[in-house]
Design an enzyme around this catalytic site. Structure first.
Site, PDB file in Angstrom:
ATOM      1  N   HIS A 164       0.835  -1.209   0.000  1.00 53.48           N
ATOM      2  CA  HIS A 164       0.000   0.000   0.000  1.00 53.48           C
ATOM      3  C   HIS A 164       0.869   1.258   0.000  1.00 53.48           C
ATOM      4  O   HIS A 164       0.713   2.139  -0.856  1.00 53.48           O
ATOM      5  CB  HIS A 164      -0.902  -0.021   1.245  1.00 53.48           C
ATOM      6  CG  HIS A 164      -1.804   1.155   1.381  1.00 53.48           C
ATOM      7  ND1 HIS A 164      -3.143   1.115   1.062  1.00 53.48           N
ATOM      8  CD2 HIS A 164      -1.569   2.432   1.794  1.00 53.48           C
ATOM      9  CE1 HIS A 164      -3.688   2.305   1.276  1.00 53.48           C
ATOM     10  NE2 HIS A 164      -2.744   3.130   1.730  1.00 53.48           N
ATOM     11  N   GLU A 165       1.793   1.321   0.961  1.00 49.46           N
ATOM     12  CA  GLU A 165       2.640   2.525   1.052  1.00 49.46           C
ATOM     13  C   GLU A 165       3.557   2.646  -0.161  1.00 49.46           C
ATOM     14  O   GLU A 165       3.852   3.752  -0.611  1.00 49.46           O
ATOM     15  CB  GLU A 165       3.447   2.522   2.355  1.00 49.46           C
ATOM     16  CG  GLU A 165       2.606   2.513   3.626  1.00 49.46           C
ATOM     17  CD  GLU A 165       1.533   3.592   3.674  1.00 49.46           C
ATOM     18  OE1 GLU A 165       1.682   4.648   3.007  1.00 49.46           O
ATOM     19  OE2 GLU A 165       0.509   3.385   4.357  1.00 49.46           O
ATOM     20  N   HIS A 172       1.751   4.397  -2.931  1.00 47.79           N
ATOM     21  CA  HIS A 172       1.870   5.855  -2.786  1.00 47.79           C
ATOM     22  C   HIS A 172       3.252   6.326  -3.254  1.00 47.79           C
ATOM     23  O   HIS A 172       3.384   7.343  -3.936  1.00 47.79           O
ATOM     24  CB  HIS A 172       1.716   6.255  -1.310  1.00 47.79           C
ATOM     25  CG  HIS A 172       0.309   6.279  -0.803  1.00 47.79           C
ATOM     26  ND1 HIS A 172      -0.717   6.942  -1.446  1.00 47.79           N
ATOM     27  CD2 HIS A 172      -0.243   5.735   0.315  1.00 47.79           C
ATOM     28  CE1 HIS A 172      -1.838   6.808  -0.748  1.00 47.79           C
ATOM     29  NE2 HIS A 172      -1.575   6.081   0.321  1.00 47.79           N
ATOM     30  N   HIS A 180       3.602   6.662  -6.888  1.00 47.58           N
ATOM     31  CA  HIS A 180       2.931   7.879  -7.347  1.00 47.58           C
ATOM     32  C   HIS A 180       3.893   9.070  -7.254  1.00 47.58           C
ATOM     33  O   HIS A 180       3.937   9.931  -8.134  1.00 47.58           O
ATOM     34  CB  HIS A 180       1.691   8.118  -6.477  1.00 47.58           C
ATOM     35  CG  HIS A 180       0.615   8.913  -7.140  1.00 47.58           C
ATOM     36  ND1 HIS A 180      -0.574   9.213  -6.517  1.00 47.58           N
ATOM     37  CD2 HIS A 180       0.532   9.496  -8.360  1.00 47.58           C
ATOM     38  CE1 HIS A 180      -1.338   9.924  -7.333  1.00 47.58           C
ATOM     39  NE2 HIS A 180      -0.684  10.124  -8.453  1.00 47.58           N
TER      40      HIS A 180
END
Length: 672
Positions: free
Chosen positions: A465-466, A469, A472
């Site tokens: 999940h991290e 990010h 991105h």
């Protein structure tokens, strides 16, 4: 000479952590604010007619070093804080708030921006430039540029108060979390808890110069206890301590702060011409309005509630066998783990040896290589703020792309949870593409003298999940720093993170890295199959939990007047009742430690986790239909990642997917 004032003389101008002293911060902030004000004065006093280049673009590139130093300081306040840093934060926050108010309420500057905005048709602007102009104008209006002088002063004071009080909220939660620990001297009280976790508790006791074992409210300590401890009374004691964080009437109590924060937000919204704070926030989100958010959350609630009720009924049947007539919330994790083992013959401790942290990190790095051509090489010559931190140079097809800091283990000066952040944004100027510095911060179990750091499967998905990010941020390729990386609409920002979690459940990918740290044995097919089957285990419960947070958040930011006659606890109980699956405990409340909405940026925005789940389910469905490593679709997804906030997120999504996201994709994934 203050190390923070000039561009850093380090590889890739990375933060010079090894040379920064706490006493450098305040003078650096004052000096850099002054420098930034001089840059702004140059824009305002430019005798030439206002243009896109000499106003909008010049403003977008101003204050770069101030941004970098702010990022360093506030990131450390989250990841490696101390009493001294917290004290500096209390002094720095109002100075920065005053500075930003000074910019947003600079009438001469706004007049120039407005002139360019009003005459935008005469400029030949590309899509990103149009977005920058619109966002700049809107941000000034939303910061009070159209207010009279008296109201501008009111808004400035409100902003400063909000800044300080939200900072205090977070400090209280951290202090309250650290203040509690449970010292256990009888090993029988640890019945049911796996040996590796017991070793962890023993190490914690040793660090505190105590005999026996110590359990804390830090998640890597608290969650396993609630999941495995057979001693129901101790589970209750820990749960009560956790539920009383900043809600016990003591020095770290946040109840009054909540009312003050919400009142200030309401005042701010009304001053700017909005009905309430949610109205103000949602104007700038994909969802657009509180009505749409409430409709979205309530639609999901209607569809998920029957599944959640059925799941809880299964747990109650198990608890009854143990003589428990009425299950409580502190029984949930324990019986959910029992049921999961019964249904899928899976438990976290059994899976953990297959997920040593280094292997999982290699897997996520490898996935980024396969999809986007990225490679990761550890650099030992780049300064870091703690010995646990590692720094990687990220390359794309051999060319430098980004720095990535990873900080995985809990410590006293680090807040709970997991997050991605950045030390430096990406942007292009004068023919140079200045690349970003990104950081992932987590709280995984530390290695012991006998074992490496082993992750639960949930922690595996947390790392993915991290890292989503982080991708991105690392893939950012825009012209302006304010539109770069994760600078997107808030309810779009969770798409890349939640999207990447999907790969953890794909057998084809899992087999490449789920290997026993001692034997090298690949996780057996039947266990992989069970992980896949268990993907939606307790999905109804988890959905209602998230919807509960989302609805509470929306009600706080649309019905603040009700708090004049109600306590925080009464308000919370009233608006979480529809999603509560267990009896509500009169002694606990989660709002006083709900940092996402009272310290972080999720005010009137917590719904965005579920909103983004619709996006990520729909996006991954596209990959599933065409092959999870499909290079053409990965290339289209890469465009979405690299575009940051340069386009409307729905348009960006449609150009990737070919259509708007469908809520059915989420319902199909969650409930079949």
């Amino acid at each position: 000479m203050n190390i923070l004032i000039e561009k850093f003389n380090t590889p890739y101008h990375s933060a010079p952590f090894n040379h920064i002293k706490n006493e450098d911060y305040l003078p650096a902030f004052r000096e850099l604010i002054q420098q930034s004000e001089e840059e702004l004065n140059a824009i305002v006093n430019n005798p030439e007619a206002p243009t896109f280049q000499n106003v909008i673009e010049a403003l977008a590139y101003s204050g770069e070093q101030l941004d970098v130093v702010s990022n360093i300081f506030f990131n450390l306040n989250s990841a490696e804080t101390s009493d001294e840093i917290q004290q500096i934060a209390q002094e720095v926050s109002p100075i920065l708030t005053e500075y930003s108010s000074k910019i947003s309420q600079n009438e001469a500057l706004f007049n120039k921006i407005k002139k360019v905005y009003d005459e935008k048709e005469k400029y030949d602007l590309n899509e990103e430039q149009k977005m920058l102009l619109d966002e700049t104008y809107k941000s000034f209006v939303r910061s009070g540029a159209l207010l009279n002088e008296e109201d501008k002063e009111k808004l400035k004071k409100i902003s400063m108060d909000l800044s300080l009080k939200s900072l205090q909220f977070g400090q209280n939660v951290l202090a309250s979390t650290n203040a509690y620990f449970k010292h256990i001297t009888n090993k029988e009280d640890l019945a049911g808890i796996p040996d590796a976790i017991i070793d962890q508790y023993a190490e914690e006791a040793k660090e505190r110069n105590l005999e026996g074992w110590v359990v804390t409210l830090q998640y890597p300590s608290y969650i396993p206890f609630m999941t495995y401890a057979e001693n129901r009374e101790l589970r209750k004691e820990l749960a009560l301590a956790n539920g009383k964080k900043s809600f016990d009437g003591g020095a770290y109590d946040n109840q009054n702060l909540i009312k003050e924060l919400l009142s200030l937000k309401q005042q701010k919204a009304e001053l700017l011409g909005y009905k309430d704070y949610a109205d103000f926030v949602l104007e700038e989100r994909m969802a657009k309005s509180p009505v749409k958010v409430f409709d979205f959350l309530n639609e999901l609630l209607t569809k998920a509630k029957p599944y959640a009720d059925k799941e809880i009924e299964e747990l109650r049947s198990l608890a009854k066998v143990d003589g428990i007539e009425e299950m409580q919330s502190y029984d949930h994790a324990f019986y959910a783990e029992k049921l999961r083992k019964e249904k899928f013959d899976l438990n976290d401790e059994e899976l953990k040896p297959y997920f040593p942290l280094d292997q999982v990190q290699d897997a996520v790095f490898g996935l980024a290589g396969k999809l986007f051509g990225l490679t990761f090489e550890e650099r030992t010559d780049i300064p870091k703020y703690h010995e646990d931190v590692k720094v990687y140079e990220v390359k794309e097809n051999g060319n430098y792309k980004s720095l990535l800091y990873v900080d995985y283990f809990p410590r006293k000066g680090k807040r709970a949870g997991a997050w991605m952040t950045s030390y430096k944004n990406q942007y292009q100027q004068n023919g140079e593409n200045s690349r970003p510095h990104i950081s992932i911060v987590c709280n995984f179990s530390k290695p012991t003298k006998d074992t490496p750091s082993l992750l639960t499967f949930q922690e595996v998905t947390t790392l993915f999940h991290e890292f989503g990010h982080a991708l991105h941020g690392m893939m950012a390729d825009t012209q302006y720093p304010t539109l770069s990386g994760t600078s997107v609409k808030w309810d779009f920002v969770e798409l890349p993170s939640q999207f990447l979690e999907n790969f953890c459940y794909e057998p084809e990918f899992l087999k490449t890295f789920a290997k026993h740290y001692k034997t090298g044995e690949v996780l057996p097919d039947e266990k992989i199959e069970k992980i896949e089957q268990s993907k939606n285990f307790m999905e109804g419960y988890q959905t209602l939990r998230q919807l509960g947070f989302g609805l509470l958040d929306m009600n706080y930011h649309t019905k603040v007047a009700e708090l004049d006659n109600e306590s925080v606890k009464e308000f919370e109980d009233k608006y979480t009742k529809a999603t509560a699956l267990y009896p509500i405990n009169p002694e606990t409340a989660m709002s006083p430690s709900f940092s996402h909405i009272f310290q972080g940026g999720y005010s009137a925005g917590y719904y965005s986790y579920k909103w983004a789940e619709v996006l990520d389910a729909d996006a991954f469905q596209y990959f599933k239909e065409n092959g999870i490593f499909n290079p053409e679709i990965a290339a289209k997804y890469k465009v979405l990642l690299s575009s940051g906030g340069t386009k409307d997120p729905m348009e960006l999504y449609k150009s990737f997917r070919g259509s708007e996201p469908k809520v059915e994709s989420l319902l199909k994934r969650a409930f079949g």
